[in-house]
Structures are given as C-alpha cells and as structure tokens.
Design an enzyme around this catalytic site. Structure first.
Site, PDB file in Angstrom:
ATOM      1  N   LYS A 249      -0.933   4.857   4.330  1.00  0.00           N
ATOM      2  CA  LYS A 249      -1.839   3.879   4.953  1.00  0.00           C
ATOM      3  C   LYS A 249      -1.424   3.691   6.406  1.00  0.00           C
ATOM      4  O   LYS A 249      -0.265   3.424   6.689  1.00  0.00           O
ATOM      5  CB  LYS A 249      -1.777   2.545   4.211  1.00  0.00           C
ATOM      6  CG  LYS A 249      -2.711   1.506   4.775  1.00  0.00           C
ATOM      7  CD  LYS A 249      -3.482   0.849   3.683  1.00  0.00           C
ATOM      8  CE  LYS A 249      -4.467  -0.177   4.187  1.00  0.00           C
ATOM      9  NZ  LYS A 249      -5.707   0.409   4.639  1.00  0.00           N
TER      10      LYS A 249
ATOM     11  N   HIS B 231       0.844  -1.195   0.000  1.00  0.00           N
ATOM     12  CA  HIS B 231       0.000   0.000   0.000  1.00  0.00           C
ATOM     13  C   HIS B 231       0.878   1.243   0.000  1.00  0.00           C
ATOM     14  O   HIS B 231       2.077   1.182   0.266  1.00  0.00           O
ATOM     15  CB  HIS B 231      -0.924   0.021   1.231  1.00  0.00           C
ATOM     16  CG  HIS B 231      -2.114  -0.845   1.090  1.00  0.00           C
ATOM     17  ND1 HIS B 231      -3.256  -0.462   0.432  1.00  0.00           N
ATOM     18  CD2 HIS B 231      -2.350  -2.107   1.502  1.00  0.00           C
ATOM     19  CE1 HIS B 231      -4.142  -1.436   0.464  1.00  0.00           C
ATOM     20  NE2 HIS B 231      -3.615  -2.445   1.110  1.00  0.00           N
TER      21      HIS B 231
END
Length: 192
Positions: A141, A137
């Site tokens: 995040k 990610h």
C-alpha cells in the site's frame, strides 16, 4: 476499468467478469499496456473505453490520475465508480460539476464492513472523550494513512469536536503518537 494492472484493479476486473449481469469490455493502465486481464487486453489510452462502448468505468488509480480520468469520463457521458482515495473537497466539487449526463459515485472503501465501521465510528464519536485510529494494510500500500482511515477521522471529527487533549509530554521516538488528523484525532498507519 481504469487501473487494471494493479492489485485492486485486477480484483475489480475479476469481480466484473464473475458477475453474470456485467461485462468487462475494456481495461486501461499505462503501466500494464499489452497485458491481458480476464480476456481483455489492457490499453494505455482512455479512448479505448469509448471505442469499447463502456457504459460504466471503475477508476481504481491514484488521485492525480483520477483528477484527469473522472472529468474525461463525464465529458464522454460514461458513468464512474471511483475507488481512488486521496481526493479532496475541491476534486469532489469538480466531479459534481462535470457530471450532468452521467453519474459518479466516489467510495472510500468498497467493503460493506468498512462502510459500516466508518458510520459506526461517526455515530459513536460524540460519546467518547478520546479517539485514535489504527489501520493495518499490506506492505504494498503506497499511501498512509489509507483513504478509509482519513474518511473515518473526517466523519468522526465532524460528529464531535469535544476531544480531550493528548496527555503525552515526551515522545521517545518522534512520531510515535501517530499523525494528527481532523479534529486532532491521531491516526496510526501500519504496513506489514
């Protein structure tokens, strides 16, 4: 829309605005009060959803906020689409009990490719001796592993409990083998 000020909340607001069958009528985010998202001013109070006569609310926040927001939506007869991760079985039980006059769907991921990946991993699990999950990610995040990775591991572990033991005897860097998830499935979370 709850969580409208964040990256994913902004994307949801844009998607709702772009759909000719939907109308963005309210946005709530206590960290973005006064900002305007797709022509709608962001408020800090859930009451603005009732004032705007919202019929469906997308909750894209964090688990702690959803634990308050989602039952509140149920109490006010507003349908909920929950894209928040980190919710546990107790949270889902509370949601099931709370929703009697409206509906609620909790989705670990809104992308059809991710939903299919979770299902395919679950179906394939009984045919493998070992499994590990590596997820990637963006660097903004805030949770690790992601809700998608957690859901994938949970579904794989439910589909098979026959995993070979980890052969690693020495970790040069502690934690290099990843976190141990459900059923002993290792999960690695990359943030870049």
């Amino acid at each position: 829309m709850v969580g409208a000020g964040g990256r994913m909340g902004a994307a949801v607001c844009e998607a709702v605005t772009a759909d000719p069958d939907l109308q963005l009528v309210a946005a709530v985010d206590p960290h973005a009060v006064g900002q305007v998202r797709n022509g709608v001013e962001i408020h800090g109070d859930l009451k603005s959803l009732v004032d705007a006569q919202a019929q469906v609310v997308v909750d894209f926040t964090v688990a702690a906020a959803s634990r308050t927001t989602v039952p509140w939506l149920a109490m006010h007869g507003i349908h909920a689409v929950v894209g928040t991760t980190g919710l546990n079985d107790d949270d889902l039980a509370v949601f099931r009990t709370a929703f009697s006059g409206s509906n609620c769907i909790v989705a670990a991921n809104f992308a059809i490719s991710a939903v299919l990946m979770m299902r395919f991993a679950e179906l394939a699990a009984p045919y493998f001796d070992t499994a590990e999950i590596i997820e990637l990610h963006h660097d903004a995040k805030i949770d690790a592993p992601s809700g998608t990775a957690v859901t994938t591991a949970t579904r794989m572990a439910a589909a098979s409990d026959q995993w070979a033991p980890d052969p690693t005897r020495h970790e040069v860097y502690p934690g290099a083998r990843g976190g141990v998830g459900p059923g002993g499935i290792r999960v690695h979370a990359v943030r870049m």
